[in-house]
Design a protein around this motif. Sequence first.
Motif, PDB file in Angstrom:
ATOM      1  N   PHE A 110      -7.067  -0.810  -7.703  1.00  0.00           N
ATOM      2  CA  PHE A 110      -6.256   0.153  -7.135  1.00  0.00           C
ATOM      3  C   PHE A 110      -4.618  -0.522  -7.054  1.00  0.00           C
ATOM      4  CE2 PHE A 110      -4.442   2.491  -3.786  1.00  0.00           C
ATOM      5  CZ  PHE A 110      -4.683   3.828  -3.777  1.00  0.00           C
ATOM      6  N   TYR A 111      -4.094   0.086  -7.397  1.00  0.00           N
ATOM      7  CA  TYR A 111      -3.642   1.653  -7.420  1.00  0.00           C
ATOM      8  C   TYR A 111      -4.008   1.933  -8.808  1.00  0.00           C
ATOM      9  CZ  TYR A 111       0.746  -0.510  -9.430  1.00  0.00           C
ATOM     10  OH  TYR A 111       1.606  -1.339 -10.219  1.00  0.00           O
ATOM     11  N   PRO A 112      -3.994   3.581  -9.121  1.00  0.00           N
ATOM     12  CA  PRO A 112      -4.236   3.736 -10.419  1.00  0.00           C
ATOM     13  C   PRO A 112      -3.766   3.399 -11.460  1.00  0.00           C
ATOM     14  CG  PRO A 112      -4.277   5.744  -8.729  1.00  0.00           C
ATOM     15  CD  PRO A 112      -3.510   4.364  -8.163  1.00  0.00           C
ATOM     16  N   ARG A 113      -4.262   3.114 -12.473  1.00  0.00           N
ATOM     17  CA  ARG A 113      -3.514   2.773 -13.941  1.00  0.00           C
ATOM     18  C   ARG A 113      -4.279   3.044 -15.208  1.00  0.00           C
ATOM     19  NH1 ARG A 113      -3.963  -1.621 -10.235  1.00  0.00           N
ATOM     20  NH2 ARG A 113      -1.965  -2.907  -9.585  1.00  0.00           N
ATOM     21  N   PRO A 114      -3.612   3.315 -16.292  1.00  0.00           N
ATOM     22  CA  PRO A 114      -4.372   3.937 -17.332  1.00  0.00           C
ATOM     23  C   PRO A 114      -5.263   2.983 -18.035  1.00  0.00           C
ATOM     24  CG  PRO A 114      -2.199   3.378 -17.776  1.00  0.00           C
ATOM     25  CD  PRO A 114      -2.308   2.959 -16.531  1.00  0.00           C
ATOM     26  N   PHE A 115      -5.540   1.796 -17.714  1.00  0.00           N
ATOM     27  CA  PHE A 115      -6.522   1.049 -18.206  1.00  0.00           C
ATOM     28  C   PHE A 115      -6.656  -0.135 -17.411  1.00  0.00           C
ATOM     29  CE2 PHE A 115      -2.245  -0.060 -19.711  1.00  0.00           C
ATOM     30  CZ  PHE A 115      -2.284  -1.557 -19.260  1.00  0.00           C
ATOM     31  N   CYS A 116      -7.874  -1.010 -17.465  1.00  0.00           N
ATOM     32  CA  CYS A 116      -8.319  -2.306 -16.815  1.00  0.00           C
ATOM     33  C   CYS A 116      -7.064  -3.274 -16.957  1.00  0.00           C
ATOM     34  CB  CYS A 116      -9.516  -2.642 -17.332  1.00  0.00           C
ATOM     35  SG  CYS A 116     -10.108  -4.232 -16.454  1.00  0.00           S
ATOM     36  N   TYR A 152       2.477   0.256  16.240  1.00  0.00           N
ATOM     37  CA  TYR A 152       1.464   0.244  15.770  1.00  0.00           C
ATOM     38  C   TYR A 152       1.114  -0.655  14.381  1.00  0.00           C
ATOM     39  CZ  TYR A 152       4.474   2.607  12.198  1.00  0.00           C
ATOM     40  OH  TYR A 152       5.275   3.278  11.084  1.00  0.00           O
ATOM     41  N   TYR A 153       0.020  -1.002  14.191  1.00  0.00           N
ATOM     42  CA  TYR A 153      -0.670  -1.799  13.031  1.00  0.00           C
ATOM     43  C   TYR A 153      -0.442  -1.268  11.569  1.00  0.00           C
ATOM     44  CZ  TYR A 153      -3.029  -5.159  16.030  1.00  0.00           C
ATOM     45  OH  TYR A 153      -3.650  -6.044  17.174  1.00  0.00           O
ATOM     46  N   VAL A 154       0.228  -2.103  10.758  1.00  0.00           N
ATOM     47  CA  VAL A 154       0.216  -1.988   9.386  1.00  0.00           C
ATOM     48  C   VAL A 154      -0.565  -3.157   8.849  1.00  0.00           C
ATOM     49  CG1 VAL A 154       1.480  -1.719   7.370  1.00  0.00           C
ATOM     50  CG2 VAL A 154       2.520  -0.871   9.537  1.00  0.00           C
ATOM     51  N   ALA A 155      -1.545  -2.730   8.076  1.00  0.00           N
ATOM     52  CA  ALA A 155      -2.342  -3.813   7.353  1.00  0.00           C
ATOM     53  C   ALA A 155      -2.739  -3.792   6.113  1.00  0.00           C
ATOM     54  CB  ALA A 155      -3.814  -3.615   8.132  1.00  0.00           C
ATOM     55  N   LEU A 156      -3.063  -4.833   5.346  1.00  0.00           N
ATOM     56  CA  LEU A 156      -3.793  -4.878   4.042  1.00  0.00           C
ATOM     57  C   LEU A 156      -5.088  -4.968   4.374  1.00  0.00           C
ATOM     58  CD1 LEU A 156      -1.344  -7.262   2.223  1.00  0.00           C
ATOM     59  CD2 LEU A 156      -1.415  -4.900   1.898  1.00  0.00           C
ATOM     60  N   VAL A 157      -5.806  -4.139   3.637  1.00  0.00           N
ATOM     61  CA  VAL A 157      -7.333  -4.012   3.929  1.00  0.00           C
ATOM     62  C   VAL A 157      -8.040  -4.211   2.483  1.00  0.00           C
ATOM     63  CG1 VAL A 157      -9.459  -2.598   4.246  1.00  0.00           C
ATOM     64  CG2 VAL A 157      -7.568  -2.846   5.944  1.00  0.00           C
ATOM     65  N   ARG A 158      -8.761  -5.286   2.239  1.00  0.00           N
ATOM     66  CA  ARG A 158      -9.606  -5.563   1.201  1.00  0.00           C
ATOM     67  C   ARG A 158     -10.913  -5.030   1.357  1.00  0.00           C
ATOM     68  NH1 ARG A 158      -8.918  -8.930  -2.612  1.00  0.00           N
ATOM     69  NH2 ARG A 158      -7.798 -10.314  -1.808  1.00  0.00           N
ATOM     70  N   LEU A 159     -10.997  -4.126   0.370  1.00  0.00           N
ATOM     71  CA  LEU A 159     -12.170  -3.450   0.173  1.00  0.00           C
ATOM     72  C   LEU A 159     -13.657  -4.197  -0.384  1.00  0.00           C
ATOM     73  CD1 LEU A 159     -10.940  -0.065  -1.428  1.00  0.00           C
ATOM     74  CD2 LEU A 159     -11.677  -0.239   1.044  1.00  0.00           C
ATOM     75  N   GLU A 160     -14.614  -3.953   0.213  1.00  0.00           N
ATOM     76  CA  GLU A 160     -15.894  -4.640  -0.313  1.00  0.00           C
ATOM     77  C   GLU A 160     -15.804  -4.660  -1.758  1.00  0.00           C
ATOM     78  OE1 GLU A 160     -19.125  -2.663   1.543  1.00  0.00           O
ATOM     79  OE2 GLU A 160     -19.148  -4.087   3.251  1.00  0.00           O
ATOM     80  N   GLU A 161     -15.499  -3.579  -2.381  1.00  0.00           N
ATOM     81  CA  GLU A 161     -15.329  -3.818  -3.970  1.00  0.00           C
ATOM     82  C   GLU A 161     -14.280  -4.501  -4.499  1.00  0.00           C
ATOM     83  OE1 GLU A 161     -17.464  -0.344  -2.483  1.00  0.00           O
ATOM     84  OE2 GLU A 161     -15.736  -1.020  -1.825  1.00  0.00           O
ATOM     85  N   GLY A 162     -13.414  -4.948  -3.706  1.00  0.00           N
ATOM     86  CA  GLY A 162     -12.365  -5.842  -4.230  1.00  0.00           C
ATOM     87  C   GLY A 162     -10.828  -5.598  -4.039  1.00  0.00           C
ATOM     88  N   PRO A 163     -10.363  -4.326  -4.117  1.00  0.00           N
ATOM     89  CA  PRO A 163      -9.072  -3.896  -4.240  1.00  0.00           C
ATOM     90  C   PRO A 163      -8.490  -3.980  -2.766  1.00  0.00           C
ATOM     91  CG  PRO A 163     -10.120  -2.253  -5.465  1.00  0.00           C
ATOM     92  CD  PRO A 163     -11.416  -3.427  -4.885  1.00  0.00           C
ATOM     93  N   VAL A 164      -7.200  -4.195  -2.556  1.00  0.00           N
ATOM     94  CA  VAL A 164      -6.568  -4.222  -1.331  1.00  0.00           C
ATOM     95  C   VAL A 164      -5.517  -3.084  -1.191  1.00  0.00           C
ATOM     96  CG1 VAL A 164      -4.822  -5.655   0.054  1.00  0.00           C
ATOM     97  CG2 VAL A 164      -6.487  -6.711  -1.416  1.00  0.00           C
TER      98      VAL A 164
END
Length: 153
Positions: A55-61, A97-109
């Motif tokens: 994440f963020y969206p891209r046209p390929f891996c 207010y908080y601004v955060a980077l959250v790492r999802l369980e799947e890996g993306p931040v």
Amino acid sequence: MSAPAGSGARGGGSPRGTAPTEPGYGDALSRPYWAAAAEGRLVVQRCEACGAHQFYPRPFCLACQEEVEWVETSGRGEIYSLTINHLKLDPELEPPYYVALVRLEEGPVLLTRIVDAAGEPMSAGATIGDPVVVAWHPRADAPPLPVFTLRRG
């Protein structure tokens, strides 16, 4: 879980990993993300070849340059980085207010905000490493934004 057929996530003659040019919120790459957000689902791209999530969206891996598909996430993660914003950047959002980077369980931040259980911005009580779960901040003329609340228990 893959996006439904015809959702624009894959197939239908679209370029690799993009949505068709049908009307909707966002551009061709982000349209499936915003459509899922409108349904209260947090999605990211996953590579069909190597399984990497991005994440963020891209046209390929980014890992192997192969095809990607949209998949729903668990909506869970942990706070990777955290700061308190003291500047008024949005007329509808009062600091601090908080601004955060959250790492999802799947890996993306994801760059996001931390809110309380009622959806109100938080400025105390969260720390790096705290488990969080996605919530949604409604917007009048656009799909909701993913925000996160502390996950207890």
